[in-house]
Design a protein around this motif. Structure first.
Motif, PDB file in Angstrom:
ATOM      1  N   GLY A 197      64.758  33.483  17.115  1.00  0.00           N
ATOM      2  CA  GLY A 197      65.638  34.480  17.704  1.00  0.00           C
ATOM      3  C   GLY A 197      65.220  35.875  17.279  1.00  0.00           C
ATOM      4  O   GLY A 197      64.194  36.074  16.602  1.00  0.00           O
ATOM      5  N   LEU A 198      66.034  36.861  17.643  1.00  0.00           N
ATOM      6  CA  LEU A 198      65.696  38.259  17.397  1.00  0.00           C
ATOM      7  C   LEU A 198      65.612  38.584  15.908  1.00  0.00           C
ATOM      8  O   LEU A 198      64.748  39.361  15.493  1.00  0.00           O
ATOM      9  CB  LEU A 198      66.728  39.159  18.076  1.00  0.00           C
ATOM     10  N   ALA A 199      66.471  37.991  15.097  1.00  0.00           N
ATOM     11  CA  ALA A 199      66.440  38.250  13.650  1.00  0.00           C
ATOM     12  C   ALA A 199      65.105  37.833  13.056  1.00  0.00           C
ATOM     13  O   ALA A 199      64.523  38.546  12.216  1.00  0.00           O
ATOM     14  CB  ALA A 199      67.588  37.530  12.954  1.00  0.00           C
ATOM     15  N   VAL A 216      59.556  39.257  10.956  1.00  0.00           N
ATOM     16  CA  VAL A 216      58.099  39.177  11.020  1.00  0.00           C
ATOM     17  C   VAL A 216      57.493  40.561  11.236  1.00  0.00           C
ATOM     18  O   VAL A 216      56.527  40.935  10.560  1.00  0.00           O
ATOM     19  CB  VAL A 216      57.659  38.222  12.152  1.00  0.00           C
ATOM     20  N   VAL A 217      58.042  41.313  12.150  1.00  0.00           N
ATOM     21  CA  VAL A 217      57.499  42.639  12.465  1.00  0.00           C
ATOM     22  C   VAL A 217      57.548  43.552  11.249  1.00  0.00           C
ATOM     23  O   VAL A 217      56.563  44.238  10.933  1.00  0.00           O
ATOM     24  CB  VAL A 217      58.276  43.260  13.649  1.00  0.00           C
ATOM     25  N   VAL A 218      58.647  43.556  10.549  1.00  0.00           N
ATOM     26  CA  VAL A 218      58.779  44.406   9.355  1.00  0.00           C
ATOM     27  C   VAL A 218      57.777  43.976   8.285  1.00  0.00           C
ATOM     28  O   VAL A 218      57.152  44.819   7.615  1.00  0.00           O
ATOM     29  CB  VAL A 218      60.227  44.349   8.810  1.00  0.00           C
ATOM     30  N   ALA A 219      57.588  42.682   8.114  1.00  0.00           N
ATOM     31  CA  ALA A 219      56.652  42.182   7.111  1.00  0.00           C
ATOM     32  C   ALA A 219      55.217  42.589   7.447  1.00  0.00           C
ATOM     33  O   ALA A 219      54.447  42.981   6.563  1.00  0.00           O
ATOM     34  CB  ALA A 219      56.763  40.667   6.999  1.00  0.00           C
ATOM     35  N   ALA A 229      52.155  38.305  20.947  1.00  0.00           N
ATOM     36  CA  ALA A 229      53.367  37.669  21.472  1.00  0.00           C
ATOM     37  C   ALA A 229      52.957  36.523  22.391  1.00  0.00           C
ATOM     38  O   ALA A 229      52.502  36.745  23.510  1.00  0.00           O
ATOM     39  CB  ALA A 229      54.228  38.678  22.221  1.00  0.00           C
ATOM     40  N   ALA A 230      53.105  35.291  21.903  1.00  0.00           N
ATOM     41  CA  ALA A 230      52.686  34.116  22.662  1.00  0.00           C
ATOM     42  C   ALA A 230      53.577  33.915  23.885  1.00  0.00           C
ATOM     43  O   ALA A 230      54.723  34.387  23.920  1.00  0.00           O
ATOM     44  CB  ALA A 230      52.743  32.880  21.763  1.00  0.00           C
ATOM     45  N   PRO A 231      53.081  33.208  24.907  1.00  0.00           N
ATOM     46  CA  PRO A 231      53.934  32.891  26.054  1.00  0.00           C
ATOM     47  C   PRO A 231      55.042  31.950  25.630  1.00  0.00           C
ATOM     48  O   PRO A 231      54.781  30.822  25.210  1.00  0.00           O
ATOM     49  CB  PRO A 231      52.962  32.224  27.042  1.00  0.00           C
ATOM     50  N   ASP A 232      56.265  32.416  25.707  1.00  0.00           N
ATOM     51  CA  ASP A 232      57.382  31.641  25.167  1.00  0.00           C
ATOM     52  C   ASP A 232      58.676  32.128  25.814  1.00  0.00           C
ATOM     53  O   ASP A 232      58.876  33.338  25.990  1.00  0.00           O
ATOM     54  CB  ASP A 232      57.447  31.824  23.646  1.00  0.00           C
ATOM     55  N   VAL A 233      59.548  31.202  26.161  1.00  0.00           N
ATOM     56  CA  VAL A 233      60.815  31.550  26.803  1.00  0.00           C
ATOM     57  C   VAL A 233      61.671  32.423  25.902  1.00  0.00           C
ATOM     58  O   VAL A 233      62.296  33.394  26.356  1.00  0.00           O
ATOM     59  CB  VAL A 233      61.579  30.270  27.210  1.00  0.00           C
ATOM     60  N   THR A 234      61.713  32.102  24.610  1.00  0.00           N
ATOM     61  CA  THR A 234      62.538  32.880  23.680  1.00  0.00           C
ATOM     62  C   THR A 234      62.075  34.327  23.627  1.00  0.00           C
ATOM     63  O   THR A 234      62.889  35.259  23.716  1.00  0.00           O
ATOM     64  CB  THR A 234      62.494  32.257  22.274  1.00  0.00           C
ATOM     65  N   ILE A 235      60.777  34.526  23.479  1.00  0.00           N
ATOM     66  CA  ILE A 235      60.243  35.891  23.431  1.00  0.00           C
ATOM     67  C   ILE A 235      60.455  36.591  24.764  1.00  0.00           C
ATOM     68  O   ILE A 235      60.835  37.771  24.806  1.00  0.00           O
ATOM     69  CB  ILE A 235      58.748  35.866  23.058  1.00  0.00           C
ATOM     70  N   GLY A 236      60.220  35.865  25.859  1.00  0.00           N
ATOM     71  CA  GLY A 236      60.408  36.470  27.172  1.00  0.00           C
ATOM     72  C   GLY A 236      61.828  36.940  27.396  1.00  0.00           C
ATOM     73  O   GLY A 236      62.063  38.008  27.973  1.00  0.00           O
ATOM     74  N   SER A 237      62.799  36.149  26.939  1.00  0.00           N
ATOM     75  CA  SER A 237      64.200  36.520  27.144  1.00  0.00           C
ATOM     76  C   SER A 237      64.633  37.664  26.224  1.00  0.00           C
ATOM     77  O   SER A 237      65.656  38.296  26.463  1.00  0.00           O
ATOM     78  CB  SER A 237      65.101  35.299  26.912  1.00  0.00           C
ATOM     79  N   LEU A 238      63.831  37.931  25.189  1.00  0.00           N
ATOM     80  CA  LEU A 238      64.137  39.014  24.240  1.00  0.00           C
ATOM     81  C   LEU A 238      63.061  40.098  24.283  1.00  0.00           C
ATOM     82  O   LEU A 238      62.885  40.840  23.318  1.00  0.00           O
ATOM     83  CB  LEU A 238      64.234  38.451  22.813  1.00  0.00           C
ATOM     84  N   MET A 239      62.373  40.207  25.409  1.00  0.00           N
ATOM     85  CA  MET A 239      61.210  41.078  25.474  1.00  0.00           C
ATOM     86  C   MET A 239      61.537  42.542  25.195  1.00  0.00           C
ATOM     87  O   MET A 239      60.826  43.216  24.439  1.00  0.00           O
ATOM     88  CB  MET A 239      60.537  40.951  26.838  1.00  0.00           C
ATOM     89  N   GLU A 240      62.593  43.056  25.792  1.00  0.00           N
ATOM     90  CA  GLU A 240      62.916  44.473  25.593  1.00  0.00           C
ATOM     91  C   GLU A 240      63.162  44.781  24.126  1.00  0.00           C
ATOM     92  O   GLU A 240      62.633  45.755  23.570  1.00  0.00           O
ATOM     93  CB  GLU A 240      64.141  44.858  26.425  1.00  0.00           C
ATOM     94  N   GLN A 241      63.948  43.931  23.458  1.00  0.00           N
ATOM     95  CA  GLN A 241      64.241  44.136  22.041  1.00  0.00           C
ATOM     96  C   GLN A 241      63.002  43.933  21.174  1.00  0.00           C
ATOM     97  O   GLN A 241      62.795  44.646  20.191  1.00  0.00           O
ATOM     98  CB  GLN A 241      65.353  43.188  21.582  1.00  0.00           C
ATOM     99  N   THR A 242      62.175  42.955  21.562  1.00  0.00           N
ATOM    100  CA  THR A 242      60.948  42.683  20.798  1.00  0.00           C
ATOM    101  C   THR A 242      60.006  43.872  20.850  1.00  0.00           C
ATOM    102  O   THR A 242      59.469  44.314  19.816  1.00  0.00           O
ATOM    103  CB  THR A 242      60.250  41.428  21.354  1.00  0.00           C
ATOM    104  N   VAL A 243      59.788  44.412  22.056  1.00  0.00           N
ATOM    105  CA  VAL A 243      58.911  45.576  22.201  1.00  0.00           C
ATOM    106  C   VAL A 243      59.473  46.764  21.423  1.00  0.00           C
ATOM    107  O   VAL A 243      58.718  47.501  20.765  1.00  0.00           O
ATOM    108  CB  VAL A 243      58.733  45.937  23.685  1.00  0.00           C
ATOM    109  N   ALA A 244      60.782  46.937  21.464  1.00  0.00           N
ATOM    110  CA  ALA A 244      61.397  48.058  20.741  1.00  0.00           C
ATOM    111  C   ALA A 244      61.154  47.942  19.229  1.00  0.00           C
ATOM    112  O   ALA A 244      60.843  48.940  18.566  1.00  0.00           O
ATOM    113  CB  ALA A 244      62.895  48.105  21.032  1.00  0.00           C
ATOM    114  N   LEU A 245      61.272  46.750  18.692  1.00  0.00           N
ATOM    115  CA  LEU A 245      61.028  46.541  17.261  1.00  0.00           C
ATOM    116  C   LEU A 245      59.570  46.819  16.893  1.00  0.00           C
ATOM    117  O   LEU A 245      59.281  47.472  15.883  1.00  0.00           O
ATOM    118  CB  LEU A 245      61.386  45.104  16.877  1.00  0.00           C
TER     119      LEU A 245
END
Length: 325
Positions: A203-205, A210-213, A224-240
């Motif tokens: 999840g996002l947490a 990982v990003v901070v580390a 960012a591997a092809p993955d449903v979880t990452i895809g559904s959180l893409m905007e937040q992932t890119v922002a982080l």
């Protein structure tokens, strides 16, 4: 005379009846199930499904005229996915469109008769089909990535940011394709002088952790591997990732619209249009198991010049997106 005329009319009606029955049967309402492990508010995936339905309309299948769509949007909640798969199987549609490495096995358990057209990764290694050329069974479709491309994506990231020596791959280990991703990623990293950091997330947490580390030490990057979880959180992932000033490469093009640095992969809209062509063929009598499971033949590289400039990177590629808004 009247009796003879009546008998002739009756005989003619009897002869015409099978023809009328066949015409009526040919025009029966078809049902197409759609199972998307995304939120119904996901505009990117909605656009893909619209392209699928529009392509079917061009081939003569119009909503409420001769086809009914049963859409199920579940997010990546596995309980909802199982319930939706069971529901669609019970409806016994003429075909089901589905995506997601965790979704397909559930659908395959729910039905062995309803044709399933998949947009997803290599189905042979996963045991979904017998071979690409002749899948057999009730599953066929279109791959959205060949495993060898993971090495190409990592190489592209290294070319964009030559100083990186460590790259973390974000992936959900619940994805049945995760083992193949990890294997390809770890094999591709050493020849590029890169340390492969395998980073499972749920999840996002986890993504934030990982990003901070990775950002805590110099010369890090993100895959960012092809993955449903990452895809559904893409905007937040890119922002982080952007906030922590890390170069990253994504397997979903819409990451660029959110400010991501680079995308390497296939046009998902075109894959959904291709999936519609297979559903059309199934509706017209062909069997899913006789339709080859097709691999990508064209990949795109898109680089966000604005993101590259913000990271102090100089793009050497000719295929760049315009700056994000």
């Amino acid at each position: 005379m009247k009796r003879r005329a009546f008998i002739t009319l009756l005989g003619g009606a009897a002869a015409a009846w099978p023809l009328a029955a066949r015409a009526q049967q040919a025009e029966r309402m078809r049902r197409i199930g759609i199972l998307m492990p995304y939120a119904p508010t996901d505009m990117e995936v909605q656009a893909r499904v619209r392209a699928f339905r529009e392509e079917l309309r061009k081939k003569g299948w119009a909503t409420r005229v001769n086809v009914q769509f049963d859409e199920r949007w579940t997010t990546d909640n596995m309980d909802l996915i199982r319930a939706a798969a069971a529901n669609l199987a019970e409806l016994a549609p003429d075909a089901i469109l589905a995506v997601g490495g965790r979704v397909i096995p559930i659908l395959m358990q729910a039905t062995v008769t309803v044709p399933i057209v998949v947009v997803g990764l290599d189905p042979v290694e996963r045991g979904w089909i017998k071979s690409l050329a002749r899948p057999g069974g009730n599953v066929t479709g279109f791959a959205n990535l060949e495993l060898s491309v993971i090495g190409k994506m990592l190489q592209t990231l290294k070319e964009l940011a030559p100083s990186i020596t460590r790259v973390a791959m974000l992936y959900n280990p619940d994805n049945v394709g995760a083992t193949f991703f990890v294997r390809s990623f770890e094999a591709a990293a050493p020849p590029l002088g890169v340390q492969a950091i395998v980073s499972p997330i749920h999840g996002l947490a986890d993504i934030g952790r990982v990003v901070v580390a990775v950002a805590a030490q110099p010369n890090g990057g993100i895959f960012a591997a092809p993955d449903v979880t990452i895809g559904s959180l893409m905007e937040q992932t890119v922002a982080l990732i952007t906030k922590n000033q890390l170069p990253a490469i994504y397997s979903e093009r819409f990451a660029i619209a959110h400010g991501g640095l680079a995308f390497y992969g296939v046009d998902r809209i075109e894959l959904y249009r291709a999936a519609a062509s297979y559903v059309d063929r199934i509706l017209r009598g062909e069997k899913a198991g006789d339709l080859p499971y097709q691999q990508p033949t064209k990949y795109e590289l898109v680089i966000n010049r604005k993101a590259a400039a913000a990271l102090g990177l100089e793009s050497r590629r000719g295929c760049c997106s315009p700056p994000t808004r």
